[in-house]
Design a protein around this motif. Sequence first.
Motif, PDB file in Angstrom:
ATOM      1  N   ASP A   1     115.521  33.290  -6.893  1.00 42.17           N
ATOM      2  CA  ASP A   1     115.597  33.952  -5.603  1.00 42.17           C
ATOM      3  C   ASP A   1     116.194  32.975  -4.574  1.00 42.17           C
ATOM      4  O   ASP A   1     116.066  31.766  -4.724  1.00 42.17           O
ATOM      5  CB  ASP A   1     114.153  34.326  -5.214  1.00 42.17           C
TER       6      ASP A   1
ATOM      7  N   ALA B   1     114.005  25.818   4.078  1.00 41.68           N
ATOM      8  CA  ALA B   1     114.193  24.660   3.215  1.00 41.68           C
ATOM      9  C   ALA B   1     112.912  24.408   2.459  1.00 41.68           C
ATOM     10  O   ALA B   1     111.832  24.649   2.975  1.00 41.68           O
ATOM     11  CB  ALA B   1     114.554  23.432   4.040  1.00 41.68           C
ATOM     12  N   SER B   2     113.062  23.941   1.227  1.00 37.67           N
ATOM     13  CA  SER B   2     111.853  23.648   0.484  1.00 37.67           C
ATOM     14  C   SER B   2     111.809  22.163   0.163  1.00 37.67           C
ATOM     15  O   SER B   2     112.834  21.484   0.122  1.00 37.67           O
ATOM     16  CB  SER B   2     111.765  24.494  -0.777  1.00 37.67           C
TER      17      SER B   2
ATOM     18  N   SER C   1     110.175  35.165  -3.762  1.00 35.22           N
ATOM     19  CA  SER C   1     109.452  34.432  -4.793  1.00 35.22           C
ATOM     20  C   SER C   1     109.752  32.939  -4.700  1.00 35.22           C
ATOM     21  O   SER C   1     108.970  32.115  -5.152  1.00 35.22           O
ATOM     22  CB  SER C   1     109.811  34.974  -6.165  1.00 35.22           C
ATOM     23  N   SER C   2     110.890  32.577  -4.087  1.00 34.04           N
ATOM     24  CA  SER C   2     111.239  31.151  -4.017  1.00 34.04           C
ATOM     25  C   SER C   2     110.212  30.363  -3.208  1.00 34.04           C
ATOM     26  O   SER C   2     110.048  29.167  -3.409  1.00 34.04           O
ATOM     27  CB  SER C   2     112.636  30.970  -3.422  1.00 34.04           C
TER      28      SER C   2
ATOM     29  N   SER D   1     107.265  28.701  -5.394  1.00 33.05           N
ATOM     30  CA  SER D   1     107.387  27.629  -6.372  1.00 33.05           C
ATOM     31  C   SER D   1     107.321  26.239  -5.746  1.00 33.05           C
ATOM     32  O   SER D   1     107.076  25.270  -6.444  1.00 33.05           O
ATOM     33  CB  SER D   1     108.675  27.807  -7.175  1.00 33.05           C
ATOM     34  N   THR D   2     107.565  26.134  -4.449  1.00 30.08           N
ATOM     35  CA  THR D   2     107.547  24.816  -3.829  1.00 30.08           C
ATOM     36  C   THR D   2     106.881  24.858  -2.470  1.00 30.08           C
ATOM     37  O   THR D   2     106.313  25.854  -2.065  1.00 30.08           O
ATOM     38  CB  THR D   2     108.973  24.278  -3.588  1.00 30.08           C
ATOM     39  N   MET D   3     107.010  23.761  -1.775  1.00 23.04           N
ATOM     40  CA  MET D   3     106.524  23.649  -0.420  1.00 23.04           C
ATOM     41  C   MET D   3     107.714  23.943   0.479  1.00 23.04           C
ATOM     42  O   MET D   3     108.806  23.437   0.220  1.00 23.04           O
ATOM     43  CB  MET D   3     106.142  22.182  -0.286  1.00 23.04           C
ATOM     44  N   SER D   4     107.537  24.744   1.498  1.00 18.11           N
ATOM     45  CA  SER D   4     108.689  25.068   2.333  1.00 18.11           C
ATOM     46  C   SER D   4     108.430  24.803   3.810  1.00 18.11           C
ATOM     47  O   SER D   4     107.281  24.812   4.250  1.00 18.11           O
ATOM     48  CB  SER D   4     109.058  26.546   2.174  1.00 18.11           C
TER      49      SER D   4
END
Lengths: 201, 413
Positions: free
Chosen positions: A37, A42-43, B213-214, B217-220
Amino acid sequence: MQKAPTQVKVVLLGDSGVGKSSLVLRFVADNFKNDADATIGASYMGKILQFNDKMIKFNIWDTAGQERYHSLAKMYYRDANAAIMVYDITKRDSFEGLKRWHKELQEFGPKDIVVTIAGNKEDLVETEAVPQEEAKEYSKSIGALYRKTSAKTNYGVEQVFRDIATKMCPDLEAQAPAARPSGTISLQPKPTPAGGKKKCC
Amino acid sequence: METPLFLRKKKLFFVFTSAAKPVWTRYGSETDLSTFIGSLAAILYKFQNYYTGIQDSLRYLRTADMYVVFLCTEALFYVCISKGKDSLESLYNQLRMLHTKVISTLTDNITTMLISRPSYDARNLMGGTHSALDYLIRTTAVSPSMLDAFMPVPMLAQHRSQIQLSFKSHLDDDLLYGFIMTSTSIIYRYCRKGENIHHIDTSLLFNMLASHSSLRSTMSWTPICLPNFSDKGFVYAYITFLQDSQVGLALLSDNSAAFKNLKACGDAIETEIRGLLPIIEESVKSIPYSVSICGIKEFKHFIYMTKAVDQYTMSGFTPSTRDFLPEMPIDIYKRTLRRYFAAYKLSNIPEFFKGNYTKIDTYKNEQIVALRTNEYVLFASLSSMLPAAAVVQLTTQLLRWLKSQEQDFFIMR
């Protein structure tokens, strides 16, 4: 005894859909999603790489490629040590887009930022739209490192980050564990002597 | 002429500029639709010309089996073509929500920009939001949008206040709003002292978390415009998910440089609420809950909303997931919701609403009760066989029970 790892802030830039997040996911978690997706904003992810007797912690900011986020990218690269500019080797436009990113980095980015260009989606090399020579030439002309990568097949991904570390701390590869005088010097190399912040994220 | 494929869909949505440039469409590609959108825009202008001097524009067109609904904002036009049974009000609510979502993505600067450059191609600016807009349409279609409220998951008040405590003991000056939510439910909401948080802003944040969904999966660290806080700029959301869980923590700040502070704050909160994970997960699984929990067997369904906390709760169905229990199949729910809309409609007219409003509508297979005061709104569905006196008495009983459960149904202050 292990020292605290050197912190390196890396930011990924590039048009949407070139595979920035996939590169990071592959590097950090050794994983790949076919139907990833789009990134929002920003991640952030971190990963520590071991170089002989030294550890480097990469604090990775993976920015969203969509046009509306462009103006926000500055917030992330402002105090970065390194930038990975990613393009999709099958999309000419995404390569052209790098020029804009580079211009922006020159204008607003830190003076001593290490720039790497990653030509991603190497697995689709059959439909390559940007000749590798041209990309290499361009990288050279702006003083950037260059590497072809494929997040899908895990081709060259970790190497991109190793390249950055080597460029920032040139003594890394040369430094063999045995060669180190016991506990005397070996101060952490300072890749950003101009007062650049090393703690990041 | 052959009907284009997209026109055969049941519910179409279009967004375009005053120069008839497509911005977003639910089905089909914006490029293929340019002629069609051109005609929609032309219809709007013809009517606008007709009304010159009067502050009005075309609101809707109706055919035997179709509504074409228009929402005109300063620079953007929204059109819905619905062949379903949705009421006009609910279609308008959907268009308004769509507009809010566009502003939430681009801030109101898009309006200023499109007024000065109407032919600007804004399509790319909305890149990557299709799933979020589509999700918004799917959920608002089955939400009681007339209520101006959102639905949290029920949870024992003592557990929710433990979460509250962990927020309160790790406050940061930069923290504006805080949320504990999953991609299906809102569990807790914090708001900086002296500020308010609007239910629409709450829903917008939830929509973002639920549809991308992105983020999971991580910290944003992500910009989002919350129009009811300010439509002129972004606030920033630190979003992370508790390890090995579906439970997300979102901390928002009006300071774009607050990532570090909020991350530290988030780490501390995370450590504290980790022990509550099983309870949180349990409560998320508890919806939809059966109408039978109210202990009054005559009721088939209810929705209860309290103004003081702008939250509602309902039995049998969950709008955010469209999950339903056998007692409330989605088609029946949709019909009941339409009937609630109809019963509620008059209460928006001042002559009918003077602080207290009661309406009982009798249908072949159910009776609909709509109650509205300045404090709460109650909708309920009962068997059509009951006499009016019984309906009134049972409703009073239900109301009393709901009031006694408010602490668990809602996130209290």
